[in-house]
Design an enzyme around this catalytic site. Structure first.
Site, PDB file in Angstrom:
ATOM      1  CB  VAL A  11      -0.839  -0.015   1.232  1.00 27.62           C
ATOM      2  CG1 VAL A  11      -1.550   1.462   1.489  1.00 27.62           C
ATOM      3  CG2 VAL A  11      -2.038  -0.830   0.978  1.00 27.62           C
ATOM      4  CG  ASP A  29       9.266  -0.136   6.024  1.00 33.71           C
ATOM      5  OD1 ASP A  29       8.287   0.090   5.117  1.00 33.71           O
ATOM      6  OD2 ASP A  29       9.704  -0.905   6.666  1.00 33.71           O
ATOM      7  NE  ARG A  34       8.949  -2.592   0.531  1.00 35.34           N
ATOM      8  CZ  ARG A  34       8.659  -2.792  -0.913  1.00 35.34           C
ATOM      9  NH1 ARG A  34       9.312  -3.494  -1.776  1.00 35.34           N
ATOM     10  NH2 ARG A  34       7.364  -2.100  -1.191  1.00 35.34           N
ATOM     11  CB  THR A  88      -4.147  -3.823  10.336  1.00 38.05           C
ATOM     12  OG1 THR A  88      -4.592  -3.788   9.080  1.00 38.05           O
ATOM     13  CG2 THR A  88      -4.106  -2.436  10.806  1.00 38.05           C
ATOM     14  CB  THR A 123      -8.071  -2.517   6.403  1.00 39.48           C
ATOM     15  OG1 THR A 123      -7.479  -2.356   5.116  1.00 39.48           O
ATOM     16  CG2 THR A 123      -9.218  -3.044   6.522  1.00 39.48           C
ATOM     17  CB  CYS A 263      -7.282  -7.421   2.307  1.00 36.80           C
ATOM     18  SG  CYS A 263      -5.946  -6.135   2.383  1.00 36.80           S
ATOM     19  NE  ARG A 334       1.543  -9.404   3.118  1.00 32.75           N
ATOM     20  CZ  ARG A 334       0.993  -8.322   2.975  1.00 32.75           C
ATOM     21  NH1 ARG A 334       1.226  -7.417   3.990  1.00 32.75           N
ATOM     22  NH2 ARG A 334       1.005  -7.615   1.848  1.00 32.75           N
TER      23      ARG A 334
HETATM   24  N1  LIG Z   1      -1.892  -4.985   0.327  1.00 32.86           N
HETATM   25  C1  LIG Z   1      -3.362  -4.741   0.042  1.00 32.86           C
HETATM   26  O1  LIG Z   1      -3.821  -5.424  -1.075  1.00 32.86           O
HETATM   27  C2  LIG Z   1      -4.095  -3.966   0.790  1.00 32.86           C
HETATM   28  C3  LIG Z   1      -5.304  -3.469   0.186  1.00 32.86           C
HETATM   29  C4  LIG Z   1      -5.886  -2.236   1.123  1.00 32.86           C
HETATM   30  C5  LIG Z   1      -5.685  -2.358   2.167  1.00 32.86           C
HETATM   31  N2  LIG Z   1      -4.581  -2.704   2.857  1.00 32.86           N
HETATM   32  C6  LIG Z   1      -4.337  -2.436   4.308  1.00 32.86           C
HETATM   33  O2  LIG Z   1      -3.086  -1.540   4.201  1.00 32.86           O
HETATM   34  C7  LIG Z   1      -2.079  -2.097   5.227  1.00 32.86           C
HETATM   35  C8  LIG Z   1      -0.765  -2.232   4.923  1.00 32.86           C
HETATM   36  O3  LIG Z   1      -0.848  -3.392   4.276  1.00 32.86           O
HETATM   37  P1  LIG Z   1       0.376  -3.832   3.112  1.00 32.86           P
HETATM   38  O4  LIG Z   1      -0.063  -4.924   2.246  1.00 32.86           O
HETATM   39  O5  LIG Z   1       0.967  -2.551   2.583  1.00 32.86           O
HETATM   40  O6  LIG Z   1       1.443  -4.180   4.211  1.00 32.86           O
HETATM   41  P2  LIG Z   1       3.022  -4.789   3.868  1.00 32.86           P
HETATM   42  O7  LIG Z   1       3.242  -5.734   4.807  1.00 32.86           O
HETATM   43  O8  LIG Z   1       3.214  -4.877   2.572  1.00 32.86           O
HETATM   44  O9  LIG Z   1       3.835  -3.389   4.158  1.00 32.86           O
HETATM   45  C9  LIG Z   1       3.792  -2.822   5.615  1.00 32.86           C
HETATM   46  C10 LIG Z   1       5.057  -2.148   5.641  1.00 32.86           C
HETATM   47  O10 LIG Z   1       5.179  -1.449   7.031  1.00 32.86           O
HETATM   48  C11 LIG Z   1       6.357  -1.572   7.419  1.00 32.86           C
HETATM   49  N3  LIG Z   1       6.158  -1.246   8.937  1.00 32.86           N
HETATM   50  C12 LIG Z   1       5.731  -2.101   9.941  1.00 32.86           C
HETATM   51  N4  LIG Z   1       5.573  -1.674  11.035  1.00 32.86           N
HETATM   52  C13 LIG Z   1       6.503  -0.258  10.863  1.00 32.86           C
HETATM   53  C14 LIG Z   1       6.615   0.542  11.831  1.00 32.86           C
HETATM   54  N5  LIG Z   1       6.334   0.496  13.256  1.00 32.86           N
HETATM   55  N6  LIG Z   1       7.245   1.724  11.228  1.00 32.86           N
HETATM   56  C15 LIG Z   1       7.213   1.983   9.833  1.00 32.86           C
HETATM   57  N7  LIG Z   1       7.174   0.873   8.940  1.00 32.86           N
HETATM   58  C16 LIG Z   1       6.724  -0.051   9.300  1.00 32.86           C
HETATM   59  C17 LIG Z   1       6.817  -3.026   7.133  1.00 32.86           C
HETATM   60  O11 LIG Z   1       8.355  -3.301   7.199  1.00 32.86           O
HETATM   61  C18 LIG Z   1       6.248  -2.932   5.587  1.00 32.86           C
HETATM   62  O12 LIG Z   1       7.219  -2.636   4.758  1.00 32.86           O
HETATM   63  C19 LIG Z   1      -2.877  -3.174   6.075  1.00 32.86           C
HETATM   64  O13 LIG Z   1      -4.006  -2.493   7.064  1.00 32.86           O
HETATM   65  C20 LIG Z   1      -3.743  -3.637   4.934  1.00 32.86           C
HETATM   66  O14 LIG Z   1      -4.761  -4.387   5.575  1.00 32.86           O
HETATM   67  C21 LIG Z   1      -3.644  -3.789   1.996  1.00 32.86           C
END
Ligand SMILES: NC(=O)c1ccc[n+]([C@@H]2O[C@H](COP(=O)([O-])OP(=O)(O)OC[C@H]3O[C@@H](n4cnc5c(N)ncnc54)[C@H](O)[C@@H]3O)[C@@H](O)[C@H]2O)c1
Length: 423
Positions: A11, A29, A34, A88, A123, A263, A334
């Site tokens: 995201v 991050d 990464r 989340t 989310t 999700c 995941r």
């Molecule tokens: N991937 C999807 O399709 C999607 C779509 C809509 C919503 N979401 C929601 O968006 C959110 C993020 O999902 P994602 O798929 O991008 O996750 P992800 O795991 O791909 O990325 C999350 C990133 O956050 C970093 N991170 C974790 N803790 C941290 C912190 N304390 N400080 C800074 N960085 C930190 C991680 O290192 C990682 O790079 C979630 O709530 C998910 O439910 C995801």
């Protein structure tokens, strides 16, 4: 105006890249590897191509718009918008785990200044932004909410692996902690989202909207999964039924399948948890979850029945699993439900070889202690399961992978009728 995007995953990165076309953006991050890969133009989630990423990466000149990725909190000190896109997940009991949200809120709290706006995109269930995250921001910064600093919530709707519906092309819901901040947050997103925005009246409405989008999808898929189980017993082809019913204008075109990822298979638990906390015990939401979570074992049992009918010895049979990613054409493993199919098959004594050209074998080994290969095996199998609809699998020569007496099972229903079984 300077924007920090906190969490550069599926995201955060596309969003940071998009904002960087118009603004000065720092992508923050905690994952050092990464960040260093991103600063060299490499996105291992395969969402942003090297050319596109490099086109916004800052090279030396820190005054111009563009993206710089960092693990250093000093680099986000002078930002005035903080957009949080951290994971989340749920824990092993399917309870929401807000740790990444608390931790990232602590980070933002340390650099928060008067007038700053913190927008959450992760989310959540309704109330998380204002009841869980804002108190952390207040405590760490010593500033007062809605007096010194403000919040917003704008849920993400991207679909990993989908190169058509990219972030700027998906209408975005926005919200703010006051009506004025709502307008400001909305304007910010409107400036880059070509599909437009929808300003929700409150943060809680925007939070609820996102979590029900995914819950609705989960329930609809659970319904067709149940239909698949029923029609299987009745000896009717589910896809034929769905095709026929789909000719009605208001029949919804859902397909049976494994519901994995972080999700759709996770977010309904967030909503259910909040409802339970408030004394309401959701029925449909959790029934949908139970049904969808049982599909891995169901697929395995169907495959074993088909093998048994063909008198294939089950114990020590060799099975090829095509795909382990949670969905097609993406490397994301995941919460993939293919592992449920595999562990059920192993209980029957079947040896499973996993071939997935998209995923990183080291990641699968780390997450699930399973061995995968990116090379198509050259041996022949007693059974093949097409578990994920990666493009590569559409043109496979299945016959060259099958023993004479073997079965081909199509979880995704993409191979037509020339298979021994499908959902
Ligand atoms: N991937 C999807 O399709 C999607 C779509 C809509 C919503 N979401 C929601 O968006 C959110 C993020 O999902 P994602 O798929 O991008 O996750 P992800 O795991 O791909 O990325 C999350 C990133 O956050 C970093 N991170 C974790 N803790 C941290 C912190 N304390 N400080 C800074 N960085 C930190 C991680 O290192 C990682 O790079 C979630 O709530 C998910 O439910 C995801």
């Amino acid at each position: 105006m300077k924007i920090a995007v906190i969490g550069l995953g599926y995201v955060g990165l596309p969003l940071a890249r998009l904002f960087a076309t118009k603004y000065d953006v720092i992508g923050f991050d905690i994952n050092i590897k990464r960040v260093s890969e991103l600063n060299s133009g490499l996105d291992n989630t395969l969402e942003i191509s090297e050319d596109l990423l490099k086109s916004v990466l800052k090279t030396g000149n820190t005054n111009k718009n563009g993206l710089l990725c960092s693990t250093n909190i000093e680099d986000i000190k002078d930002c005035n918008y903080y957009i949080v896109t951290v994971p989340t997940p749920v824990d092993k009991n399917n309870k929401p785990d807000l740790t990444p949200l608390y931790k990232s809120s602590e980070t933002v709290g340390k650099v928060l200044k008067k007038g700053d706006i913190v927008v959450y995109e992760s989310t959540v269930y309704p109330g998380v932004t204002e009841e869980e995250c804002v108190p952390v921001l207040e405590k760490v910064s010593g500033l007062k909410f809605n007096i010194d600093f403000f919040a917003g919530y704008s849920p993400e709707r991207i679909n990993p692996g989908d190169k058509e519906h990219t972030v700027e092309k998906i209408l975005k819901v926005t919200s703010g902690s006051t009506p004025e901040i709502g307008i400001k947050v909305n304007e910010l997103y409107k400036s880059v989202i070509t599909a437009g925005t929808h300003l929700a009246p409150t943060i809680r409405v925007a939070e609820a909207a996102k979590v029900i989008e995914n819950s609705q999808r989960d329930i609809n898929i659970a319904f067709v999964n149940e239909l698949a189980k029923i029609f299987n017993v009745l000896g009717i082809d589910t896809q034929d039924v769905l095709e026929a019913a789909g000719t009605k204008w208001n029949f919804l075109p859902f397909k049976p399948g494994l519901v994995g990822g972080h999700c759709i298979g996770v977010d309904p638990y967030y909503l259910a948890q909040k409802a339970q906390e408030m004394g309401y015990h959701p029925e449909i939401i959790l029934a949908g979850r139970r049904l969808n979570d049982s599909m891995g074992e169901y697929v395995a049992s169907q495959v074993v029945k088909l093998m048994s009918k063909k008198e294939i010895t089950i114990n020590n049979a060799e099975l090829l699993m095509l795909g382990i990613a949670f969905k097609e054409n993406c490397p994301d493993v995941r919460n993939t439900k293919i592992v449920d199919v595999i562990s059920s098959l192993k209980e029957y004594g079947i040896n499973v070889t996993i071939y997935d050209p998209w995923v990183n074998p080291a990641e699968v080994s780390h997450e699930y202690s399973l061995k995968t290969t990116r090379e198509l095996p050259s041996t022949k199998f007693d059974a093949i399961i097409l578990g994920v609809a990666h493009n590569e699998f559409l043109s496979l020569d299945f016959k060259s992978l099958q023993k004479e007496n073997s079965i081909l099972y199509d979880v995704k229903g993409i191979l037509g009728n020339h298979v021994d079984g499908k959902l």
